[in-house]
Write a protein that holds these residues in place. Structure first.
Motif, PDB file in Angstrom:
ATOM      1  N   LEU A 293       6.585   7.623  -6.594  1.00 38.64           N
ATOM      2  CA  LEU A 293       5.947   8.581  -7.512  1.00 38.64           C
ATOM      3  C   LEU A 293       4.752   7.944  -8.223  1.00 38.64           C
ATOM      4  N   LEU A 294       4.871   6.654  -8.556  1.00 37.08           N
ATOM      5  CA  LEU A 294       3.744   5.941  -9.165  1.00 37.08           C
ATOM      6  C   LEU A 294       2.574   5.833  -8.186  1.00 37.08           C
ATOM      7  N   ILE A 295       2.894   5.596  -6.904  1.00 34.13           N
ATOM      8  CA  ILE A 295       1.853   5.530  -5.874  1.00 34.13           C
ATOM      9  C   ILE A 295       1.171   6.891  -5.728  1.00 34.13           C
ATOM     10  N   VAL A 296       1.982   7.956  -5.700  1.00 36.25           N
ATOM     11  CA  VAL A 296       1.430   9.313  -5.590  1.00 36.25           C
ATOM     12  C   VAL A 296       0.521   9.625  -6.784  1.00 36.25           C
ATOM     13  N   ALA A 297       0.962   9.240  -7.995  1.00 34.64           N
ATOM     14  CA  ALA A 297       0.145   9.468  -9.196  1.00 34.64           C
ATOM     15  C   ALA A 297      -1.168   8.694  -9.104  1.00 34.64           C
ATOM     16  N   SER A 298      -1.099   7.441  -8.633  1.00 36.35           N
ATOM     17  CA  SER A 298      -2.313   6.623  -8.482  1.00 36.35           C
ATOM     18  C   SER A 298      -3.285   7.279  -7.511  1.00 36.35           C
ATOM     19  N   TYR A 299      -2.765   7.741  -6.379  1.00 36.62           N
ATOM     20  CA  TYR A 299      -3.648   8.347  -5.380  1.00 36.62           C
ATOM     21  C   TYR A 299      -4.152   9.716  -5.811  1.00 36.62           C
ATOM     22  N   GLY A 300      -3.395  10.399  -6.661  1.00 38.52           N
ATOM     23  CA  GLY A 300      -3.904  11.639  -7.238  1.00 38.52           C
ATOM     24  C   GLY A 300      -5.167  11.378  -8.046  1.00 38.52           C
ATOM     25  N   LYS A 301      -5.127  10.324  -8.882  1.00 38.69           N
ATOM     26  CA  LYS A 301      -6.296   9.943  -9.676  1.00 38.69           C
ATOM     27  C   LYS A 301      -7.440   9.440  -8.780  1.00 38.69           C
ATOM     28  N   ILE A 302      -7.064   8.659  -7.745  1.00 35.85           N
ATOM     29  CA  ILE A 302      -8.072   8.095  -6.839  1.00 35.85           C
ATOM     30  C   ILE A 302      -8.819   9.203  -6.110  1.00 35.85           C
ATOM     31  N   ILE A 303      -8.073  10.147  -5.537  1.00 41.08           N
ATOM     32  CA  ILE A 303      -8.700  11.243  -4.791  1.00 41.08           C
ATOM     33  C   ILE A 303      -9.580  12.088  -5.703  1.00 41.08           C
ATOM     34  N   SER A 304      -9.111  12.329  -6.926  1.00 38.54           N
ATOM     35  CA  SER A 304      -9.900  13.086  -7.891  1.00 38.54           C
ATOM     36  C   SER A 304     -11.227  12.384  -8.184  1.00 38.54           C
ATOM     37  N   SER A 305     -11.173  11.045  -8.350  1.00 42.66           N
ATOM     38  CA  SER A 305     -12.398  10.279  -8.626  1.00 42.66           C
ATOM     39  C   SER A 305     -13.329  10.254  -7.418  1.00 42.66           C
ATOM     40  N   ILE A 306     -12.747  10.131  -6.216  1.00 45.85           N
ATOM     41  CA  ILE A 306     -13.573  10.076  -5.004  1.00 45.85           C
ATOM     42  C   ILE A 306     -14.322  11.393  -4.794  1.00 45.85           C
TER      43      ILE A 306
ATOM     44  N   LYS B 140     -15.417  13.344  -6.897  1.00 40.47           N
ATOM     45  CA  LYS B 140     -16.498  13.501  -7.868  1.00 40.47           C
ATOM     46  C   LYS B 140     -17.756  12.718  -7.487  1.00 40.47           C
ATOM     47  N   LEU B 141     -17.630  11.810  -6.499  1.00 38.72           N
ATOM     48  CA  LEU B 141     -18.789  11.024  -6.079  1.00 38.72           C
ATOM     49  C   LEU B 141     -19.804  11.936  -5.398  1.00 38.72           C
ATOM     50  N   SER B 142     -21.075  11.743  -5.725  1.00 38.07           N
ATOM     51  CA  SER B 142     -22.130  12.595  -5.160  1.00 38.07           C
ATOM     52  C   SER B 142     -22.511  12.182  -3.745  1.00 38.07           C
ATOM     53  N   SER B 143     -22.350  10.896  -3.438  1.00 40.66           N
ATOM     54  CA  SER B 143     -22.759  10.376  -2.135  1.00 40.66           C
ATOM     55  C   SER B 143     -21.622  10.519  -1.114  1.00 40.66           C
ATOM     56  N   ALA B 144     -21.944  11.103   0.029  1.00 37.31           N
ATOM     57  CA  ALA B 144     -20.952  11.231   1.112  1.00 37.31           C
ATOM     58  C   ALA B 144     -20.572   9.858   1.658  1.00 37.31           C
ATOM     59  N   ARG B 145     -21.551   8.958   1.705  1.00 33.19           N
ATOM     60  CA  ARG B 145     -21.281   7.599   2.171  1.00 33.19           C
ATOM     61  C   ARG B 145     -20.345   6.878   1.207  1.00 33.19           C
ATOM     62  N   GLY B 146     -20.558   7.093  -0.100  1.00 33.72           N
ATOM     63  CA  GLY B 146     -19.686   6.476  -1.107  1.00 33.72           C
ATOM     64  C   GLY B 146     -18.264   6.987  -1.008  1.00 33.72           C
ATOM     65  N   ARG B 147     -18.132   8.294  -0.761  1.00 32.25           N
ATOM     66  CA  ARG B 147     -16.788   8.874  -0.600  1.00 32.25           C
ATOM     67  C   ARG B 147     -16.089   8.292   0.622  1.00 32.25           C
ATOM     68  N   ALA B 148     -16.833   8.174   1.722  1.00 31.88           N
ATOM     69  CA  ALA B 148     -16.253   7.643   2.961  1.00 31.88           C
ATOM     70  C   ALA B 148     -15.807   6.196   2.785  1.00 31.88           C
TER      71      ALA B 148
END
Length: 306
Positions: free
Chosen positions: A213-226, A228-236
């Motif tokens: 559950l901690l891993i899922v919570a971490s990746y929830g935040k990670i995906i949300s932050s990714i 928000k990135l404007s660059s497609a290369r940065g997201r990749a």
């Protein structure tokens, strides 16, 4: 030894392993021997390149090196014994040796759950708080996180092993598995094992579901932050740094959770053995491959080493 009653106290178990398919014994020996060598070689190479390559001197690869060392320890607890049993066609194991094997399987399994959680936290800090990454994940913190992963489960596992092996074992001494696992041992115990079975579920929830559950919570935040990135290369690039770890998490947690959290009555012994093969042998074999193929830095370091 025979006691005054008509029961017999068991001092030695017999691991059935894969003796129910006698025609494939030598083929299985060859397959598992090659897999074991691949695990040793693959994880040793990961440890080596993370130690000698300057570009891999950061917390992410420090945790990866510890994880690779853990995988070597994890498979060494079960595979050499299994190979010996296949070679000799005997699966005899003393009760003390069985308890020792079970302890290390639980300890390394619990450590793997916690270390995967630490690796998820590392990715969370790197992506969601990059400006403070070097400050938050300094060398001292990394050492403390790794030490905590190795040490924190030890008292629980010692207590659980003592509780399980405080029973006398009477009647059948046959374990229909390739290593000493909790459900099979409890089946052979004399007396009411209900409290022990509840303890196993609590242990599984604490060391499987809470870290997951901690891993899922971490990746929830990670995906949300990714996102928000404007660059497609940065997201990749951000996704690529997490994909290897996420793949390992799915492989390990998926099979381990089904094996320990699903009621035993819902699974055949053959299915239980197959699931155990996944998280004790096949996942450690796949880890170096996953981290090599899905991580450009590791591939570059590996090419330089070769």
């Amino acid at each position: 030894k025979a006691e005054k009653s008509n029961t017999t106290t068991v001092t030695e178990f017999t691991l059935v392993g894969f003796s129910d398919i006698p025609n494939l014994q030598w083929i299985l020996f060859g397959i598992f021997f090659v897999i074991y060598l691949m695990i040793l070689l693959g994880n040793s190479i990961i440890i080596l390149i993370t130690r000698i390559d300057p570009t891999l001197q950061n917390p992410m690869y420090f945790f990866l090196a510890n994880f690779s060392f853990l995988e070597i320890c994890y498979v060494t607890v079960t595979v050499p014994r299994m190979l010996r049993d296949i070679w000799t066609q005997k699966g005899n194991i003393y009760v003390l040796a069985c308890a020792t094997q079970m302890y290390f399987v639980l300890m390394f399994g619990g450590t793997e759950c916690l270390l995967l959680t630490v690796m998820a936290y590392d990715r969370y800090v790197a992506i969601c708080n990059p400006l403070n990454y070097s400050l938050v994940m300094n060398y001292k913190v990394c050492i403390q996180l790794v030490a905590g992963s190795w040490i924190s489960g030890i008292p629980v596992e010692i207590g659980q092993i003592c509780q399980i092996f405080s029973f006398s074992f009477c009647g059948s001494s046959t374990i229909n598995h390739f290593f000493c696992d909790i459900p099979q041992i409890l089946k052979l115990a004399c007396g009411d094992t209900f409290v022990n079975e509840i303890a196993v579920y609590i242990f599984s929830v604490v060391f499987l579901m809470v870290p997951f559950l901690l891993i899922v919570a971490s990746y929830g935040k990670i995906i949300s932050s990714i996102l928000k990135l404007s660059s497609a290369r940065g997201r990749a690039k951000a996704f690529s740094t997490c994909s290897s770890h996420l793949t390992v998490v799915v492989l390990f947690y998926g099979t381990a959770a089904i094996n320990y959290l699903q009621p035993a009555s819902n699974k055949s012994e053959g299915l239980r053995k197959l699931l155990s093969l996944f998280y004790t042998i096949l996942t450690p074999m796949m880890n170096p491959i996953i981290y090599s193929l899905r991580n450009k830095d590791v591939m570059v370091a590996l090419k330089k080493l070769l």
